[in-house]
Design an enzyme around this catalytic site. Sequence first.
Site, PDB file in Angstrom:
ATOM      1  CE  LYS A 185       4.974   4.863  -4.299  1.00 63.59           C
ATOM      2  NZ  LYS A 185       4.983   5.399  -3.099  1.00 63.59           N
TER       3      LYS A 185
HETATM    4  C1  PLP Z   1       9.463   9.267  -5.413  1.00 60.52           C
HETATM    5  C2  PLP Z   1       9.433   8.506  -4.202  1.00 60.52           C
HETATM    6  N1  PLP Z   1      10.729   8.104  -4.151  1.00 60.52           N
HETATM    7  C3  PLP Z   1      11.091   7.056  -3.256  1.00 60.52           C
HETATM    8  C4  PLP Z   1       9.763   6.335  -2.415  1.00 60.52           C
HETATM    9  C5  PLP Z   1      10.308   5.672  -1.308  1.00 60.52           C
HETATM   10  O1  PLP Z   1       9.398   4.323  -1.315  1.00 60.52           O
HETATM   11  P1  PLP Z   1       9.237   3.632  -0.109  1.00 60.52           P
HETATM   12  O2  PLP Z   1       8.174   4.206   0.856  1.00 60.52           O
HETATM   13  O3  PLP Z   1       8.733   2.245  -0.576  1.00 60.52           O
HETATM   14  O4  PLP Z   1      10.423   3.530   0.792  1.00 60.52           O
HETATM   15  C6  PLP Z   1       8.686   6.949  -2.538  1.00 60.52           C
HETATM   16  C7  PLP Z   1       7.618   6.530  -2.056  1.00 60.52           C
HETATM   17  O5  PLP Z   1       6.722   6.908  -1.462  1.00 60.52           O
HETATM   18  C8  PLP Z   1       8.388   8.015  -3.635  1.00 60.52           C
HETATM   19  O6  PLP Z   1       7.193   8.583  -3.898  1.00 60.52           O
END
Ligand code: PLP
Length: 373
Positions: A185
């Site tokens: 990210k």
């Molecule tokens: C659009 C979207 N939603 C939710 C998430 C979930 O985040 P995390 O991986 O921190 O749980 C991500 C992460 O990859 C994402 O790209």
Amino acid sequence: MRTETRVPLSRPYLDEREEELVLEVLRSGRLSLGPAIERFEELIGERVGAPYVAAVSSGTAGLHMLCHLRGVGPGDEVITSPVSFVATANCFILEGGVPVFADVDPRTLNLDPDAVEAAITQRTKGIVVVDMFGYPCELDELRAIAERHGLWLIDDSCEALGAEYKGAPIGSHGPPGAFGFYANKQLTTGEGGVVTTHSEEEREQIVILRNQGRSYAARWFHHVRVGFNYRITDLQAAIGIAQLEKLDRMLQMRSAAAARYTELLADVDGVEVPLADDADHKRSWFVYVVKVAEGVDRDAVVQSLSAQGIEAGLYVPAVHLQPYMRDRYGFAKGMCPVAEDACSRTFALPFFPHLQAADQELVVDALREALSA
Ligand SMILES: Cc1ncc(COP(=O)(O)O)c(C=O)c1O
């Protein structure tokens, strides 16, 4: 035999500052529920213009708790985007909610407000919108639809730290949302995330939920509701603080790398570059996703890049066509034709702040060759 990676898909941008702040936390002995977390929350709030922030173990955890607080229950329908990561839908499926996928706008790849409105039924309870690939969704229109139909709205802004909608940062507009800080990210804490909200009460409830329902006053082992362990550590928060200090520079480097790709790809036939910003939408460059022309074998192109050590990602497959979605709900091709077409023709090129211009040239030369094959 495995091909050696020449250009990786993604790399975090870290320096001595992360080491310094992590070391400080290690030496302080406060590895969890400590002051680095509070500081990180304050700084994120200032950066995105959200008055209340709670740091959590992941973007998914944040979205899950936001859905939990809205009382999503068995049979409740929640409308969301098929062009996303599975976490967006999982956050309410875990609560018993039923996913309803509305199609996307072919330009932005974000939810098409008309499709959302058409998908509303008697059983619809809420909408989880997504700022996909860091490009802000049509928040005002989607919010107006939610208000008109008495639905709640959550913004999955996991990919959009630093993006702006109508001149103001994502996070500042009112709807609650979550940012994610996985290693690829714009800002990373390894794993981690934050919930941003404009409600003090909601932030308190998130703080309670992330710590097994322990009371906000944090009386030792005094639990006021069923909760989760969705805590982040102070070590992660320390990395986050160091990352925030250089966020503007990292975003600028990402933006410059995106501009270089767009320039290099200008004379490459058979591939479309990502949508440019306009007055209302300022993208925060998370990934650089290109779309091959109709009739081009996208998978063969990606394979050809990977055979040359260039990591390209099939990013992203349509969520409603994932095996578990087909099995559970009987979803099939044809439900969201715009999304399905986009997802079958897009892929991500290597992309991160310190991606070198020479490597981008290598990527584009390889892509040009693959496309002409
Ligand atoms: C659009 C979207 N939603 C939710 C998430 C979930 O985040 P995390 O991986 O921190 O749980 C991500 C992460 O990859 C994402 O790209």
